[in-house]
Write an enzyme that holds these catalytic residues in place. Sequence first.
Site, PDB file in Angstrom:
ATOM      1  CD  GLU A 145      -2.631  -1.215   2.308  1.00 35.82           C
ATOM      2  OE1 GLU A 145      -2.659  -0.483   3.496  1.00 35.82           O
ATOM      3  OE2 GLU A 145      -3.823  -2.230   2.505  1.00 35.82           O
TER       4      GLU A 145
ATOM      5  CD  GLU B  85      -3.624  -6.325   3.230  1.00 41.40           C
ATOM      6  OE1 GLU B  85      -4.560  -5.709   3.900  1.00 41.40           O
ATOM      7  OE2 GLU B  85      -2.519  -6.418   3.121  1.00 41.40           O
TER       8      GLU B  85
HETATM    9  C1  GAL Z   1      -4.278  -3.169   5.599  1.00 50.67           C
HETATM   10  C2  GAL Z   1      -2.717  -3.527   5.357  1.00 50.67           C
HETATM   11  C3  GAL Z   1      -2.639  -4.769   6.364  1.00 50.67           C
HETATM   12  C4  GAL Z   1      -3.146  -4.450   7.804  1.00 50.67           C
HETATM   13  C5  GAL Z   1      -4.700  -4.310   7.386  1.00 50.67           C
HETATM   14  C6  GAL Z   1      -5.746  -3.819   8.344  1.00 50.67           C
HETATM   15  O1  GAL Z   1      -4.402  -1.822   4.750  1.00 50.67           O
HETATM   16  O2  GAL Z   1      -2.132  -3.746   4.301  1.00 50.67           O
HETATM   17  O3  GAL Z   1      -1.265  -4.899   6.844  1.00 50.67           O
HETATM   18  O4  GAL Z   1      -2.855  -3.228   8.374  1.00 50.67           O
HETATM   19  O5  GAL Z   1      -5.004  -3.077   6.513  1.00 50.67           O
HETATM   20  O6  GAL Z   1      -7.007  -3.776   7.970  1.00 50.67           O
END
Ligand code: GAL
Length: 674
Positions: free
Chosen positions: A152, A304
């Site tokens: 990100e 994710e």
């Molecule tokens: C994402 C990030 C992850 C974790 C997650 C929590 O943006 O890539 O490492 O922090 O958020 O929701």
Amino acid sequence: MTSQQYIPEAFLFGGDYNPEQWDPDTWREDIELMKRAGVNTVTLGVFSWARLEPREGEYETGWLDEVISLLDEAGIGFFLATPTASPPPWFTLAYPDAMPVRADGVRLTHGSRDTYAISAPAYRNACCRIAGMLARRYGVHRRLRGWHVHNEYGTLDFGPHAAAAFRSWLRNRYGTLDALNVAWCTSFWSQRYSDWEEIFPPVATQYLHNPALSIDFRRFSSDEMLAAFTEQKREIQRSSSAPVTTNFMLPTWNHLEQWSWAEEQDVVSIDHYLDSPGPDGDAHVAYGADLTRSWADGSWLLMEQNATGIFADGRTYTKTPSRMIRNSLGYIARGSQSSLFFQWRASVGGAEQWHGALVPHAGGESGAFATAERLGEILSSIAEAVEPPRDSPIVDAAVGIVWHADGWWALETPHLPNDAVTYADEVRATHRSFWRAGIPTDFVRPGGEVNRYRMLVVPCLYVTSDGVADWLREFAARGGTVIVTYLSGIADENLTIATGGYPGRLRELIGARAEEIHVPEPGEVVPLASGRTGSQWRERLVLEGAESTDEYSAGPLSGLPALTEHRLGEGRVVYVSTHLDQESRDRFLAEQSALAGLSETVPGAAERRVEAIRRRGRDADYVFLLHHGTDPVKFTGDGRDLLSAVNLADGLTLAAGDVAVVRVRGGEEVRVVP
Ligand code: GAL
């Protein structure tokens, strides 16, 4: 245009795996649980820099070798991350100048993550070194599915390294200081620059910054991060031919210009987190997925999501099993080749110890893990859908919503007539209306390829580059419908306002001009003669070829046009001079869609709160039915639900919260039983 197809042998299922947080016994348990759930993919090493390089130039990879061989034995593939989003503590001490400086002048230090000055040579070199080391060591591993560069990208730096890089970016863009001075209108407030060294990033200053400088700094920051990404990519490609991606994120902030970033990805990937526990979360899934598919112009990866929680306003709400499954299929229906999560196992310590995971704190014998197992089964039953069509879009949309980060950044420059208007709100509200009507939408780059659309919607395109008005005019003239909202066409790329009335650069297109803007008070409702309501914005319009189709019915502009329509060639251009409230917008866009001959994917489904999406495949299409409502809905037609093995001809009843994936061929249809 990228037009990407990422075609694994089955949908990818799994998520971020952080074995460095666990002991080797837990690794073995993890592998057993992964096999139980049908996990086929993990992402390793996203935040492992301190473990991989505990001292500068000294690498410790034995633990990773061991984890990879356990995964290999179990037949589980992996993305390997470069850990550069989280430089280790030794890095700060060795290179204090490589820590980012915030806009208020505070230099950050380690202690969290994402703490790096993107333009600092020491940081960029260290990133390439560790990326190169990983690529040489693991770049040809048979289970390597791809490279997950960084995490990100999004830390803005306002320090001296950024200042130097910003100046050279500006030299490149403007060539001469004279050109910059004109473009930035530096005659205002005595800002004329006579040396490049006089220009700084928009750090704390006494009052407002020049908006032209502010937006250029956002563009520069996106380009600079992209340069850092491509450097790592090149380093990796010396030793590995596996696909390279970086995971985008689109929450309430946006630091990347995604169209240009997408061109550098072998496959576009995104992290997506719901921002509301209510039904709007389902619309949010569709929004994130449609954007990403559009950036990719093809299939893409959901890198994710949260398996068990929805974080909003300081609380983590429980994501129900039904929602976890519906949302996961929602992304896939809209072109994702994966359902990956942050993270595999819930951490017991560290800043995100309360974050959801496929394996929750309760462990493998839990309802949450049973949901993960259920998702694994579902994904394996629909594996055949992973192959995209050869020559047609993976999701067929006839509506394109014009989208560009410039619009987002322009509306964030302060001191517009109404600073409460945000680009994200306007775009999301528009997308939400189509989602509620069950009409598929793409997002389109200004000036992009639009032959496959019948309607283009242009929400708040404040920055309107040369050529965009002609591009829209040609689209309309060929029979298309163009819907333009307030705050479009206002300025060129330097945020210089076009005079003669708003929407400046789109005035001829809409056949009207606004002489004045009358911003309502906070919470003030702007009623229209049709019964629709707006808020936030209204304009005194003078017709110049268009006709009025709705009027303001109260307030300073009572009786004057609020919505207009301009016939152009075979098509129409509709202008909306207020921020339509959601219900009014829903009705208005549904009417416009009907006029343009657009239809719902499965007629009648949206009204029953079943989201229906047709994902095209190689040999068949797949109609995903996601029931977000409360009452059972019965379907009939042709085709077969791959999950229940029911033939639609026999009637398929979806209970509230349930899902189906119907394989249809040729002209086969899915219908709601009334
Ligand atoms: C994402 C990030 C992850 C974790 C997650 C929590 O943006 O890539 O490492 O922090 O958020 O929701």
